[in-house]
Scaffold this motif. Structure first.
Motif, mmCIF file in Angstrom:
data_model
loop_
_atom_site.group_PDB
_atom_site.id
_atom_site.type_symbol
_atom_site.label_atom_id
_atom_site.label_comp_id
_atom_site.label_asym_id
_atom_site.label_seq_id
_atom_site.Cartn_x
_atom_site.Cartn_y
_atom_site.Cartn_z
ATOM 1 N N ALA A 102 50.326 37.779 55.288
ATOM 2 C CA ALA A 102 48.910 38.008 54.979
ATOM 3 C C ALA A 102 48.727 38.816 53.704
ATOM 4 O O ALA A 102 47.646 38.769 53.102
ATOM 5 C CB ALA A 102 48.238 38.725 56.154
ATOM 6 N N LEU A 103 49.758 39.542 53.286
ATOM 7 C CA LEU A 103 49.642 40.341 52.066
ATOM 8 C C LEU A 103 49.923 39.534 50.803
ATOM 9 O O LEU A 103 49.591 39.985 49.701
ATOM 10 C CB LEU A 103 50.606 41.532 52.125
ATOM 11 N N ILE A 104 50.533 38.360 50.954
ATOM 12 C CA ILE A 104 50.913 37.582 49.773
ATOM 13 C C ILE A 104 49.707 37.244 48.900
ATOM 14 O O ILE A 104 49.746 37.457 47.680
ATOM 15 C CB ILE A 104 51.683 36.309 50.183
ATOM 16 N N PHE A 142 46.532 38.462 43.925
ATOM 17 C CA PHE A 142 45.261 38.921 43.380
ATOM 18 C C PHE A 142 45.477 40.157 42.511
ATOM 19 O O PHE A 142 44.990 40.237 41.371
ATOM 20 C CB PHE A 142 44.304 39.237 44.545
ATOM 21 N N ALA A 143 46.198 41.141 43.057
ATOM 22 C CA ALA A 143 46.432 42.385 42.333
ATOM 23 C C ALA A 143 47.283 42.157 41.086
ATOM 24 O O ALA A 143 47.049 42.776 40.039
ATOM 25 C CB ALA A 143 47.113 43.399 43.250
ATOM 26 N N LEU A 144 48.250 41.260 41.190
ATOM 27 C CA LEU A 144 49.150 41.019 40.069
ATOM 28 C C LEU A 144 48.415 40.401 38.885
ATOM 29 O O LEU A 144 48.539 40.865 37.748
ATOM 30 C CB LEU A 144 50.297 40.118 40.509
ATOM 31 N N THR A 145 47.638 39.340 39.140
ATOM 32 C CA THR A 145 46.896 38.727 38.034
ATOM 33 C C THR A 145 45.862 39.691 37.481
ATOM 34 O O THR A 145 45.611 39.719 36.266
ATOM 35 C CB THR A 145 46.213 37.423 38.484
ATOM 36 N N GLY A 146 45.261 40.514 38.361
ATOM 37 C CA GLY A 146 44.315 41.504 37.879
ATOM 38 C C GLY A 146 44.978 42.524 36.975
ATOM 39 O O GLY A 146 44.415 42.910 35.941
ATOM 40 N N GLY A 152 41.498 37.263 40.976
ATOM 41 C CA GLY A 152 42.274 38.424 40.562
ATOM 42 C C GLY A 152 42.303 38.573 39.052
ATOM 43 O O GLY A 152 42.141 39.672 38.513
ATOM 44 N N ALA A 153 42.498 37.442 38.360
ATOM 45 C CA ALA A 153 42.504 37.482 36.896
ATOM 46 C C ALA A 153 41.175 37.983 36.351
ATOM 47 O O ALA A 153 41.138 38.763 35.392
ATOM 48 C CB ALA A 153 42.817 36.093 36.344
ATOM 49 N N GLN A 154 40.065 37.561 36.968
ATOM 50 C CA GLN A 154 38.755 37.990 36.490
ATOM 51 C C GLN A 154 38.442 39.416 36.924
ATOM 52 O O GLN A 154 37.673 40.111 36.261
ATOM 53 C CB GLN A 154 37.666 37.040 37.003
ATOM 54 N N ALA A 155 39.038 39.873 38.035
ATOM 55 C CA ALA A 155 38.793 41.236 38.493
ATOM 56 C C ALA A 155 39.260 42.261 37.464
ATOM 57 O O ALA A 155 38.613 43.290 37.250
ATOM 58 C CB ALA A 155 39.491 41.474 39.836
ATOM 59 N N VAL A 188 34.955 41.437 46.239
ATOM 60 C CA VAL A 188 34.128 41.027 47.372
ATOM 61 C C VAL A 188 34.271 39.533 47.627
ATOM 62 O O VAL A 188 34.424 39.083 48.776
ATOM 63 C CB VAL A 188 32.652 41.398 47.126
ATOM 64 N N ILE A 189 34.220 38.732 46.553
ATOM 65 C CA ILE A 189 34.372 37.283 46.710
ATOM 66 C C ILE A 189 35.740 36.960 47.298
ATOM 67 O O ILE A 189 35.873 36.109 48.192
ATOM 68 C CB ILE A 189 34.185 36.571 45.357
ATOM 69 N N ALA A 190 36.785 37.636 46.820
ATOM 70 C CA ALA A 190 38.132 37.390 47.337
ATOM 71 C C ALA A 190 38.216 37.726 48.823
ATOM 72 O O ALA A 190 38.863 36.999 49.595
ATOM 73 C CB ALA A 190 39.149 38.218 46.553
#
Length: 470
Positions: free
Chosen positions: A92-94, A99-103, A144-147, A186-188
């Motif tokens: 579930a963390l993948i 998300f965090a990595l691309t951000g 994530g990239a847009q975050a 929020v969207i994620a």
């Protein structure tokens, strides 16, 4: 027909041609600036080049050059695999790690499509391996990239903050960054709940596969992502991404994106920190400190750090120069040069007065947010921001709408829709998904993108514009 209307129609034609004919919007904008400036506005070459954004040119080249070196020497690969190891079998963390990595990548200066091209192949391979919805994983990568995309040292953030400063509007870099970060977070979270994330929590942990995600190919071999077509996803390796459509060109179901194989490196070339990688990590941290703490120019600082790394490790600088985001540089410089021509001939004032003439400022602001979202879903997010924000200047100058909130709402509306399969990021996700029904996945991305276009502009308008922020 008035000269101002002609220049607006030419801008619309530029967007249409870039979307339908796969031509870089910046090149079209340069040609349009020459034609309109010479034939309609009676400007000479100096008048046309007055709008060329030299400061943004240095930011784009410097930051993407530094990041290209990080890609060439394997620093980004090391970051990707270090992040994957943090999962420790918790499926579930993948999606959240991706998300965090691309951000993080976009926040420190990666161009959004480049970050997606690096992470998406690994993310979608993990999705297949562990039964995660490809739509969920693809959306998490793009959002994530847009975050992280509007941090003060990012490409998008530098562009928007530069436009705001040049147009002498009130600005707040932190509000812009947090607006995009919170909106995409929020969207994620909503996407995670709706597309199977809760089931992943119930699934618990699994033993990691030493062979890598989705049966990755051994070192030096290639593995098609789609057995029928032989297409492969963009690269997650040091050879760099080969994205399909350039920013601002648009794409459709026929887009072909090819690259080398995606693999989980387990040898010392991918798992260990080398002197070059350590120095690159130090350079990235130095860039953040120089810009945020010392208030130095991001572009000049980045290009200086890149030159230092290139001098010590010249073998990394040779491929890195070719990986500078030249299509994005051309896009931004071309669009903003054309906007400069519009400014010189009075079109921006004319258009702003027209929007303000609607009589209901909040309604005009909402319409601008929807225009940015709809056009950006089929064209370049950066190009849309480069055109919309200057066009909104006279409207904002009336003082009835808060400039800080309006700029943030326009930025979020124009970028959050990049999950559309017609945008560069959406196309990269579509191409990176292995072993899926590509037509079905395309329809899923298109439907999801349509929902985002319909809902998000109204929400960010309600949260950022209606309260009168800034």
């Amino acid at each position: 027909m008035s000269p101002e209307l002609i220049s607006i129609l030419v801008l619309a034609v530029v967007f249409v041609i870039a979307t339908t004919r796969s031509i870089n919007m910046g090149a079209l904008a340069f040609a349009a600036a020459f034609g309109v400036g010479t034939l309609v506005a009676d400007l000479d070459a100096d008048g046309i080049f007055a709008g060329f954004p030299g400061d943004l040119f240095v930011v784009l080249v410097g930051v993407t050059y530094l990041f290209a070196i990080a890609h060439a020497n394997g620093t980004t690969d090391w970051l990707v695999h270090a992040a994957i190891r943090l999962v420790r079998g918790r499926v579930a963390l993948i999606p959240w790690v991706m998300f965090a990595l691309t951000g993080a990548l976009t926040a420190i200066g990666a161009v959004s499509p480049a970050a997606v091209a690096i992470v998406a192949p690994i993310a979608l391979s993990f999705a297949v391996r562990y039964g995660i919805s490809p739509l969920l994983m693809g959306a998490m990568v793009v959002h994530g990239a847009q975050a992280g995309g509007f941090s003060p040292i990012s490409i998008y953030g530098s562009i928007v903050n530069g436009i705001v400063e040049r147009e002498k509007l009130p600005g707040d870099e932190i509000v812009l960054f947090l607006a995009s970060l919170v909106a995409n977070l929020v969207i994620a979270a909503v996407v995670f709940v709706l597309f199977g994330g809760l089931g992943l929590w119930r699934q618990g942990s699994v033993a990691p596969d030493p062979a890598g995600p989705a049966g990755a190919a051994p070192h030096g071999t290639s593995r098609p992502a789609d057995g029928a077509s032989g297409k492969r996803p963009p690269s997650a390796s040091g050879t760099g991404p080969e994205p399909g459509p350039e920013p601002g060109t648009g794409t459709g179901t026929g887009t072909t994106v090819t690259a080398v194989d995606t693999r989980e490196e387990t040898d010392e070339t991918g798992a260990h920190l080398t002197p070059a990688r350590i120095a690159t990590l130090v350079a990235l941290v130095a860039l953040v400190v120089a810009v945020l703490a010392l208030d130095l120019d991001a572009g000049l600082t980045a290009i200086t750090l890149a030159v230092v790394l290139s001098t010590v490790w010249p073998e990394d600088s040779r491929p890195a120069v070719g990986r500078i985001a030249w299509p994005t540089v051309l896009l931004i410089c071309g669009v903003l040069t054309y906007v400069g021509v519009l400014d010189e001939m009075g079109t921006i004032t004319w258009a702003g007065e027209g929007v303000g003439g609607i009589g209901v400022p909040l309604l005009a602001a909402l319409l601008l947010c929807y225009i940015g979202a709809i056009v950006s879903a089929f064209a370049s997010s950066v190009g849309i921001m480069g055109a919309l924000i200057p066009l909104a200047v006279p409207f904002l100058a009336q003082g009835e709408i808060g400039a800080v909130g309006m700029v943030a709402a326009l930025a979020v509306s124009a970028t959050v829709v990049d999950v559309s399969p017609f945008s560069t990021n959406g196309a990269l996700v579509l191409a990176a998904a292995p072993d899926v029904d590509r037509e079905r996945f395309f329809r899923q991305l298109m439907m999801y993108g349509g929902i985002v276009v319909a809902a998000v502009p109204a929400v960010v308008w309600l949260v950022l514009v209606v309260p009168g922020l800034g």
